[in-house]
Motif scaffolding. Structure first.
Motif, short mmCIF file in Angstrom:
data_model
loop_
_atom_site.label_atom_id
_atom_site.label_comp_id
_atom_site.label_asym_id
_atom_site.label_seq_id
_atom_site.Cartn_x
_atom_site.Cartn_y
_atom_site.Cartn_z
N GLY A 184 0.85 -1.19 0.00
CA GLY A 184 0.00 0.00 0.00
C GLY A 184 0.88 1.23 0.00
O GLY A 184 2.07 1.15 0.31
N ARG A 185 0.26 2.37 -0.37
CA ARG A 185 1.04 3.60 -0.37
C ARG A 185 1.54 3.92 1.04
O ARG A 185 2.68 4.26 1.25
N SER A 186 0.62 3.80 2.01
CA SER A 186 1.00 4.01 3.40
C SER A 186 0.11 3.12 4.25
O SER A 186 -0.76 2.41 3.73
N GLU A 187 0.32 3.17 5.54
CA GLU A 187 -0.38 2.32 6.50
C GLU A 187 -1.90 2.29 6.27
O GLU A 187 -2.53 1.23 6.32
N LYS A 188 -2.46 3.48 6.00
CA LYS A 188 -3.93 3.52 5.91
C LYS A 188 -4.47 2.87 4.64
O LYS A 188 -5.66 2.65 4.51
N TYR A 189 -3.60 2.54 3.69
CA TYR A 189 -4.06 1.85 2.48
C TYR A 189 -3.81 0.34 2.56
O TYR A 189 -4.07 -0.39 1.60
N VAL A 190 -3.31 -0.13 3.66
CA VAL A 190 -3.10 -1.57 3.83
C VAL A 190 -4.40 -2.17 4.36
O VAL A 190 -4.86 -1.80 5.44
N ILE A 191 -5.00 -3.05 3.55
CA ILE A 191 -6.32 -3.56 3.93
C ILE A 191 -6.30 -5.08 4.09
O ILE A 191 -5.43 -5.77 3.55
#
Lengths: 282, 469
Positions: A133-140
């Motif tokens: 992911g681009r950053s932590e919040k895009y890791v799903i």
């Protein structure tokens, strides 16, 4: 009409939606997709079936709100209805026990990967999953995929979680390690990511499968809009795919065709934005 | 009322001209080109029919409409009876009156046409069908059929499926149509543009079926959502009419460039999804000044006339044979020419040339000449050496045809197919699976609306016999 049972936000612009669709829930297999049209006058949007519950008669869709149409779809609350859901479309994933398998997901592709990982795990494969992911919040779906995998590796471009860099970093390390080298690799994500994965598995000759999401209208093979070059053949992603041998796919051609409507979409985006701004102003 | 002119008096009447929108007006909008006959025109035309005993016209009609009879009722100004006769024989008369190639069917065999012009049967059919739509209160009520307790699944809501459904419902069978798309009509809606067939006409014909008790379920893809085997176990009989499938590729370089469409994609975007026709349409369509359409059939005409209406300055037909060999209806060719479409004949595409950033720039062609006749009886085109040249184009549309759709057949292993993947049927329209019938393009390959309807009508008769056996 298809009722929305639940609609939750997994990450920025990424929703998990559960819909009542008993026939699709019963018929669908891993790797297949549906075509969703929110209402009269709206676009037909292909979306991978993330999961299904036959007993409840529901299917789960992971939807990334990137265009005007997907934004409208994710704005549908639980208890409301979606006018058209047609499927399951496409060929099912060829699932077998390869032994060791690496599954690579990037961005919303991670959600497309989920049903594959689930089916591969059920078939007895030893799975290493790499999520980028681009950053932590895009890791799903890290917890869900972690539960199905022997190893879970997370990469972020900014290093806010896991490895700093791209999915190809840890994948290269695994390929170089005779103890861990897989018999097959599955990769779903942005075209440049799938292309990069294909490039590093080509030389060692590891079977690599990618799931493509080209421009599509009917999803039944009629329109031919979703054609991709695979080896020296023209294939239709909706009926011949959406999964193909990564080493044969013309990723550059696919990438280019995906930009066909960039100008038209930008114009519509702007128009929708204006409309929204006016409504907010009221 | 009577229709008792002498043959001489009938012969003295000239064939009517269909009123049309002016070409330079209609080529900028999607309004229907043919406006329909006035009452006086229809009456005068009906009186041209010689009411001959041989009824050649009926033999020329794939659904066997009782043509002299409905025309006689019209000539007698008995519209309810004319409508009853027509609707009794044809499930989609307002569609057929607009899109049938009458000049090669009923009108080609018309005795009146042996000396002068044939009776304008198509125009009269449209007139009576439109009258029926506008006067529901004056229609003779159809006797409600006695329910047979039998059920039939129809796969596909196009012309074959709709026709079969209407016929079967009139026999008292419970019919459910399964449609893969989100709306009814199949090719009538996604394929044929509104300037030839307005959507209200399809809606109205479909509504007649609904009144007969036919259920239509959209978004159900047989072969995927449900299989033929599942339908066979739930219904007493099945009629497969899922239509044409994948576009036939040209197999020339540049086919995957941006700006290259298969005809079905181009038409579906505009007709079904309303791309380019509403400012706020959610589905986009590319619009360019120069559009080259490859092919010579009705689909090619529909594409090129649509491109013209979307604003193309040059809308071109590229065809490798001559105009006389074009399979398109005479009327479509005439209308296209009037609207400013360019016909580039005896020209075959060799490659699609790209700009630096992957867009279509031109169609590379070579000139052809006609040699001896081939198996189809048409003169075979052969290349003229060193005749290559480029036609500038921003959009190229491939309208050369379609192959069989594999979706349904892939999950029906017991269904016999020919070498092209089309479903094989016997003379009764029955497939290799007892109780499963098929018709339309999935059997024929690419054909016409009326041939599909003929298949639907014949299959319905066979299904009825099968259910009553």
């Amino acid at each position: 009409m298809f009722e929305v049972v639940s609609n939750e936000i997994l990450a920025e612009n990424l929703h998990k939606m559960v819909l009542v669709a008993p026939r699709i829930a019963r018929a669908r297999k891993a790797g297949q997709f549906v075509i969703v049209r929110l209402d009269q006058g709206e676009e037909r949007i292909p979306l991978t079936i993330g999961d299904a519950d036959q007993a409840a008669g529901t299917i789960t869709l992971f939807i990334q709100a990137i265009g005007a149409s997907t934004r409208k779809i994710v704005a549908t609350p639980a208890g409301s209805f979606i006018r058209d859901v047609a499927g399951p479309l496409g060929k099912e994933t060829h699932i077998t026990n390869w032994g060791r398998v690496v599954c690579v997901g990037g961005g919303v592709g991670t959600a497309v990967l989920f049903p594959l990982v689930k089916a591969l795990a059920e078939a007895g494969n030893e799975i290493t999953t790499i999520i980028g992911g681009r950053s932590e919040k895009y890791v799903i779906l890290a917890d869900e995929l972690g539960a199905l995998s022997k190893n879970l590796i997370i990469t972020t471009e900014d290093g806010s979680q896991g490895y700093k860099g791209f999915v190809t970093g840890p994948l290269s390390e695994i390929l170089a390690d005779p103890e861990r080298v897989p018999q097959a690799v599955f990769a779903v994500g942005p075209v440049p990511m799938m292309k990069a994965v294909a490039n590093i598995t080509r030389e060692p000759g590891i079977e690599t499968i990618v799931s493509l999401n080209p421009i599509m209208i009917d999803g039944t093979g009629m329109c031919g809009g979703c054609r991709v070059q695979v080896g020296n053949q023209t294939k239709f992603a909706c009926v011949d795919g959406p999964e193909f041998d990564a080493h044969l796919v013309d990723f550059d051609g696919l990438s280019d065709r995906l930009t066909s409507y960039r100008k038209e979409e930008a114009a519509r985006h702007a128009a929708e934005g204006c409309k929204l701004a006016k409504e907010v102003a009221k | 009322m009577s229709n008792d002119l002498s043959p001489k008096e009938r012969m003295a009447i000239d064939r009517v001209h269909m009123p049309e929108l002016p070409a330079d007006e209609r080529n900028k909008n999607f309004e229907e080109v043919n406006l329909g006959l006035s009452g006086d025109q229809a009456l005068s035309e009906a009186k041209r029919c010689l009411q001959c005993k041989t009824r050649n016209c009926v033999a020329g009609c794939p659904v066997g409409v009782s043509i002299p009879e409905f025309i006689d009722a019209l000539a007698c100004e008995d519209m309810p009876r004319a409508a009853q006769i027509l609707r009794g024989d044809n499930a989609l008369p307002a569609v057929c009156g607009r899109v049938c190639p009458q000049e090669t069917q009923c009108e080609a065999l018309c005795i009146r046409g042996k000396k002068g012009d044939a009776v304008a049967i198509g125009y009269l059919e449209r007139y009576v069908a439109d009258w029926a739509m506008q006067h529901p209160d004056r229609l003779l009520t159809e006797p409600t059929p006695e329910p047979t307790g039998k059920s039939v699944a129809v796969v596909g809501c196009g012309p074959a499926g709709l026709t079969a459904a209407g016929e079967l419902a009139r026999q008292g069978h419970k019919v459910t149509i399964f449609e893969a798309l989100h709306d009814t009509g199949g090719v009538l809606r996604y394929g044929i543009p509104e300037f030839r067939l307005p959507k209200e006409i399809i809606d109205s014909e479909v509504a007649v079926l609904a009144q007969l008790g036919v259920t239509i379920e959209c978004n159900v893809i047989i072969g995927k959502t449900l299989t033929v085997a599942e339908l066979r176990s739930e219904f007493d009989a099945v009629f497969i009419a899922n239509g044409a499938g994948l576009p036939t590729m040209l197999n020339i370089p540049g086919e995957n460039l941006k700006g290259v469409y298969a005809a079905n994609e181009f038409l579906t975007r505009v007709n079904l999804m309303e791309a380019g026709r509403r400012e706020d349409s959610a589905t986009p369509i590319l619009q360019r000044d120069e559009v080259a359409v490859i092919g010579g059939g009705n689909t090619a005409m529909d594409c090129v006339r649509t491109a013209k209406r979307l604003g193309a300055k040059r809308a071109m037909i590229i065809y490798r044979r001559g105009e006389a060999e074009m399979p398109a209806r005479v009327e479509e060719i005439k209308h296209a020419k009037e609207e400013g479409v360019e016909f580039i004949m005896l020209t075959a595409p060799l490659a699609i040339v790209a700009t630096e950033d992957g867009w279509v720039k031109a169609l590379r062609c070579q000139r052809m000449e006609l040699g001896p006749a081939d198996d189809s009886g048409r003169r075979r085109p052969q290349a003229i050496p060193d005749s290559e040249y480029d036609i500038p184009a921003g959009i190229v549309i491939n309208a050369v045809g379609t192959n069989a759709n594999p979706l349904l057949t892939a999950t029906a292993p017991d269904l016999s197919l020919n070498k092209w993947g089309n479903v094989v049927t016997d003379d009764n329209g029955q497939t290799s699976i007892p109780g499963v019938f098929a018709g339309g393009d999935i059997v024929r390959g690419g054909a016409t609306v009326i041939l599909a309807m003929g298949d639907g009508k014949r299959a319905a008769a066979s299904i009825d016999a099968y259910l009553k056996r």
